[in-house]
Design a protein around this motif. Structure first.
Motif, PDB file in Angstrom:
ATOM      1  N   SER A  35      -6.319   9.588  -1.222  1.00  0.00           N
ATOM      2  CA  SER A  35      -6.292   9.311   0.209  1.00  0.00           C
ATOM      3  C   SER A  35      -7.701   9.103   0.739  1.00  0.00           C
ATOM      4  O   SER A  35      -8.672   9.608   0.197  1.00  0.00           O
ATOM      5  N   ILE A  36      -7.777   8.357   1.840  1.00  0.00           N
ATOM      6  CA  ILE A  36      -9.064   8.098   2.471  1.00  0.00           C
ATOM      7  C   ILE A  36      -9.179   8.933   3.726  1.00  0.00           C
ATOM      8  O   ILE A  36      -8.192   9.412   4.272  1.00  0.00           O
ATOM      9  N   ASP A  37     -10.404   9.132   4.192  1.00  0.00           N
ATOM     10  CA  ASP A  37     -10.612   9.876   5.432  1.00  0.00           C
ATOM     11  C   ASP A  37     -10.242   9.008   6.615  1.00  0.00           C
ATOM     12  O   ASP A  37     -10.332   7.796   6.578  1.00  0.00           O
ATOM     13  N   SER A  96      -5.649   0.004  -3.047  1.00  0.00           N
ATOM     14  CA  SER A  96      -4.590   0.580  -3.865  1.00  0.00           C
ATOM     15  C   SER A  96      -3.853   1.612  -3.021  1.00  0.00           C
ATOM     16  O   SER A  96      -4.368   2.097  -2.010  1.00  0.00           O
ATOM     17  N   ALA A  97      -2.628   1.931  -3.424  1.00  0.00           N
ATOM     18  CA  ALA A  97      -1.827   2.878  -2.654  1.00  0.00           C
ATOM     19  C   ALA A  97      -0.833   3.582  -3.561  1.00  0.00           C
ATOM     20  O   ALA A  97      -0.451   3.076  -4.621  1.00  0.00           O
ATOM     21  N   HIS A  98      -0.438   4.760  -3.122  1.00  0.00           N
ATOM     22  CA  HIS A  98       0.579   5.539  -3.838  1.00  0.00           C
ATOM     23  C   HIS A  98       1.731   5.809  -2.882  1.00  0.00           C
ATOM     24  O   HIS A  98       1.521   6.119  -1.705  1.00  0.00           O
ATOM     25  N   TYR A  99       2.960   5.693  -3.396  1.00  0.00           N
ATOM     26  CA  TYR A  99       4.160   5.905  -2.602  1.00  0.00           C
ATOM     27  C   TYR A  99       4.953   7.091  -3.159  1.00  0.00           C
ATOM     28  O   TYR A  99       5.229   7.154  -4.361  1.00  0.00           O
ATOM     29  N   THR A 159      -0.738   7.746   0.022  1.00  0.00           N
ATOM     30  CA  THR A 159      -2.201   7.643   0.044  1.00  0.00           C
ATOM     31  C   THR A 159      -2.613   6.189  -0.005  1.00  0.00           C
ATOM     32  O   THR A 159      -1.896   5.333  -0.533  1.00  0.00           O
ATOM     33  N   VAL A 160      -3.805   5.901   0.543  1.00  0.00           N
ATOM     34  CA  VAL A 160      -4.369   4.556   0.520  1.00  0.00           C
ATOM     35  C   VAL A 160      -5.842   4.659   0.160  1.00  0.00           C
ATOM     36  O   VAL A 160      -6.561   5.529   0.661  1.00  0.00           O
TER      37      VAL A 160
END
Length: 229
Positions: free
Chosen positions: A26-28, A71-74, A225-226
């Motif tokens: 994840s990013i801030d 990128s990302a998570h699901y 998350t991204v």
């Protein structure tokens, strides 16, 4: 038997949406919207803006994808293959390439902006170490279906999908979104929905199946998350 076939249907919908073979972090500042790169590596912005039909609302169609290099998570619920990792590349102007990994398959999806619609040029299983297609390879691909079509408003239809809601509220592990566009596909005993948000693309996918004498079966993939370059 029907349940097995349904799992395959879900795998096709929920597995083919762009992912990577590594989970994202994840990013801030989750509420900050990333900027979209609409030019690609071959970018000439004048050519992009010449595609007038792509801007039928205040949001260009290519804004419904994550920026290049993201990128990302699901998080998946209801099926082991609903958990997804994706990476996004924009190797050429008007093209988006998504790699998706659901733990059971690795899929490459290729999109192209053409006038007032986003076309799907490819949805194929590939090797984990496969590279993003070259410009020549992209230009040789032919459309297989429509992913999204303008105008972005309730009632717009494309293939067997329809925009059914604007500015929808959708909760994900990443954050609560209040401006999602909802597209829906309805069959005899199933409903598939995709929630799209500007600068994030698909933030949630939802598949529901109704079987006589059984509880409704629901599978979801929700943005968790991204990561951006």
């Amino acid at each position: 038997m029907k349940r097995n076939l349904w799992f395959l249907t879900i795998a096709l919908l929920l597995v083919l949406v762009g992912c990577s073979n590594k989970p994202a972090t994840s990013i801030d500042g989750k509420t900050d919207s990333p900027k979209t790169n609409q030019e690609g590596t071959n970018g000439d912005t004048s050519e992009q803006h010449d595609n007038k039909d792509a801007n039928l609302t205040d949001v260009a169609l290519l804004d419904y994808f994550l920026p290049d290099g993201s990128s990302a998570h699901y998080k998946g619920v209801g099926n082991e293959f609903a958990e997804l990792d994706i990476t996004v590349a924009r190797p050429a102007q008007d093209y988006v390439v998504i790699h998706e990994n659901n733990g059971g398959s690795f899929v490459q999806k290729v999109y192209k902006l053409n006038g007032d619609e986003i076309q799907v040029l490819q949805e194929e299983h590939i090797e984990l170490d496969a590279a993003v297609p070259t410009t020549e390879e992209l230009e040789s691909m032919k459309p297989i279906r429509t992913y999204l079509k303008g105008p972005i408003e309730v009632g717009t239809t494309f293939d067997d999908w329809k925009i059914v809601e604007m500015d929808a509220s959708v909760e994900t592990p990443y954050q609560q979104f209040e401006d999602a566009v909802v597209i829906e596909q309805v069959g005899k005993d199933f409903v598939n929905r995709i929630y799209l948000v500007k600068d994030f693309g698909e933030v949630k996918r939802e598949s529901m199946m109704s079987m006589e004498g059984e509880e409704e079966f629901v599978v979801t993939s929700s943005l968790e998350t991204v990561t951006q370059p």
